[in-house]
Design a protein around this motif. Structure first.
Motif, PDB file in Angstrom:
ATOM      1  N   ALA A   9       0.818  -1.221   0.000  1.00 24.27           N
ATOM      2  CA  ALA A   9       0.000   0.000   0.000  1.00 24.27           C
ATOM      3  C   ALA A   9       0.844   1.261   0.000  1.00 24.27           C
ATOM      4  O   ALA A   9       1.856   1.344   0.685  1.00 24.27           O
ATOM      5  CB  ALA A   9      -0.918   0.007   1.221  1.00 24.27           C
ATOM      6  N   GLY A  10       0.369   2.247  -0.770  1.00 17.48           N
ATOM      7  CA  GLY A  10       0.935   3.583  -0.717  1.00 17.48           C
ATOM      8  C   GLY A  10       2.392   3.691  -1.100  1.00 17.48           C
ATOM      9  O   GLY A  10       3.089   4.556  -0.587  1.00 17.48           O
ATOM     10  N   ALA A  33      -3.038  -8.378  -1.968  1.00 20.50           N
ATOM     11  CA  ALA A  33      -3.706  -7.149  -2.390  1.00 20.50           C
ATOM     12  C   ALA A  33      -2.678  -6.042  -2.553  1.00 20.50           C
ATOM     13  O   ALA A  33      -1.636  -6.055  -1.912  1.00 20.50           O
ATOM     14  CB  ALA A  33      -4.758  -6.733  -1.367  1.00 20.50           C
ATOM     15  N   GLU A  34      -3.018  -5.109  -3.438  1.00 21.31           N
ATOM     16  CA  GLU A  34      -2.197  -3.922  -3.652  1.00 21.31           C
ATOM     17  C   GLU A  34      -3.130  -2.727  -3.729  1.00 21.31           C
ATOM     18  O   GLU A  34      -4.116  -2.765  -4.461  1.00 21.31           O
ATOM     19  CB  GLU A  34      -1.404  -4.022  -4.950  1.00 21.31           C
ATOM     20  CG  GLU A  34      -0.386  -5.134  -4.962  1.00 21.31           C
ATOM     21  CD  GLU A  34       0.407  -5.186  -6.255  1.00 21.31           C
ATOM     22  OE1 GLU A  34       0.785  -4.115  -6.776  1.00 21.31           O
ATOM     23  OE2 GLU A  34       0.636  -6.291  -6.741  1.00 21.31           O
ATOM     24  N   VAL A  35      -2.844  -1.698  -2.957  1.00 22.15           N
ATOM     25  CA  VAL A  35      -3.616  -0.463  -3.027  1.00 22.15           C
ATOM     26  C   VAL A  35      -2.652   0.693  -3.245  1.00 22.15           C
ATOM     27  O   VAL A  35      -1.626   0.775  -2.583  1.00 22.15           O
ATOM     28  CB  VAL A  35      -4.499  -0.247  -1.769  1.00 22.15           C
ATOM     29  CG1 VAL A  35      -5.627  -1.244  -1.721  1.00 22.15           C
ATOM     30  CG2 VAL A  35      -3.702  -0.330  -0.495  1.00 22.15           C
ATOM     31  N   VAL A  41      -6.355   1.393   3.245  1.00 16.39           N
ATOM     32  CA  VAL A  41      -5.644   0.272   3.855  1.00 16.39           C
ATOM     33  C   VAL A  41      -6.491  -0.430   4.908  1.00 16.39           C
ATOM     34  O   VAL A  41      -6.566  -1.656   4.931  1.00 16.39           O
ATOM     35  CB  VAL A  41      -4.290   0.719   4.450  1.00 16.39           C
ATOM     36  CG1 VAL A  41      -3.714  -0.333   5.365  1.00 16.39           C
ATOM     37  CG2 VAL A  41      -3.317   1.020   3.341  1.00 16.39           C
ATOM     38  N   MET A  42      -7.138   0.312   5.778  1.00 16.47           N
ATOM     39  CA  MET A  42      -7.915  -0.307   6.853  1.00 16.47           C
ATOM     40  C   MET A  42      -9.012  -1.232   6.301  1.00 16.47           C
ATOM     41  O   MET A  42      -9.081  -2.394   6.704  1.00 16.47           O
ATOM     42  CB  MET A  42      -8.519   0.757   7.767  1.00 16.47           C
ATOM     43  CG  MET A  42      -9.178   0.192   8.996  1.00 16.47           C
ATOM     44  SD  MET A  42      -8.009  -0.423  10.214  1.00 16.47           S
ATOM     45  CE  MET A  42      -7.531   1.095  10.994  1.00 16.47           C
ATOM     46  N   LEU A  55       4.096  -0.611   3.587  1.00 20.03           N
ATOM     47  CA  LEU A  55       3.679   0.754   3.278  1.00 20.03           C
ATOM     48  C   LEU A  55       4.844   1.561   2.742  1.00 20.03           C
ATOM     49  O   LEU A  55       5.983   1.352   3.150  1.00 20.03           O
ATOM     50  CB  LEU A  55       3.200   1.474   4.546  1.00 20.03           C
ATOM     51  CG  LEU A  55       1.973   0.987   5.271  1.00 20.03           C
ATOM     52  CD1 LEU A  55       1.799   1.789   6.556  1.00 20.03           C
ATOM     53  CD2 LEU A  55       0.746   1.120   4.395  1.00 20.03           C
ATOM     54  N   GLY A  56       4.518   2.522   1.882  1.00 21.21           N
ATOM     55  CA  GLY A  56       5.505   3.519   1.511  1.00 21.21           C
ATOM     56  C   GLY A  56       5.718   4.441   2.692  1.00 21.21           C
ATOM     57  O   GLY A  56       4.758   4.889   3.310  1.00 21.21           O
TER      58      GLY A  56
END
Length: 121
Positions: A9-10, A33-35, A41-42, A55-56
Motif C-alpha cells: 500500500a501507498g 492485495a495492492e492499493v 488500507v484499513m 507501506l511507503g
C-alpha cells in the motif's frame, strides 16, 4: 505450509514493482492485495487479512500506523522509504525496529521473520 499473506500500500509504482518482483517466485510469500494509496488500507486489511502490510514511508503518520496495529494486532507493518534506504518494522506492543537499507535477500528475511513473529536481525 500456509504462505505469508502480504498487502502492498501507498508505495511509488517503481518501489511496488521491485518489491513485487522480489516476492513473486517465493513459494512461502503471497501478495494478496495492492492499493495505490494508504487511505483504503484499513478496509483492505479487514477484507484481505494480511500477515504483513508493506507501506511507503511518509505516506501515513505514525499515529495512524499504530491505529492500524490496534485494529489488527497480529499484522506486522513494514514501512519502506521510496529509495529503499530506510525501513521500519512496526509490531503491536507497539514495537518499532529501524532496519536501515534493505536488499532483496534481507527484505525476504524480514517478511518471513515478521510473519513468524521471530527475530528480524
Amino acid at each position: 505450509m500456509t504462505p505469508t499473506r502480504v498487502l502492498l500500500a501507498g508505495m511509488p509504482t517503481i518501489l511496488r514493482e521491485i518489491v513485487r518482483r522480489i516476492m513473486e517466485n517465493e513459494q512461502d510469500i503471497m501478495i494478496i492485495a495492492e492499493v495505490p494509496d494508504v487511505r483504503p488500507v484499513m478496509p483492505e486489511m479487514a477484507k484481505a487479512g494480511p500477515d504483513v502490510v508493506i507501506l511507503g514511508a511518509e505516506q501515513m503518520p505514525e499515529s495512524e500506523v499504530v491505529e492500524l496495529l490496534r485494529e489488527r494486532c497480529r499484522t506486522r507493518i513494514l514501512e519502506i522509504s521510496s529509495d529503499g534506504s530506510q525501513t521500519i518494522l512496526f509490531e503491536m506492543l507497539p514495537y518499532r525496529v529501524p532496519l536501515g537499507e534493505l536488499g532483496p535477500e534481507s527484505l525476504l528475511a524480514v517478511i518471513r521473520g515478521a510473519a513468524a513473529g521471530g527475530e528480524t536481525g
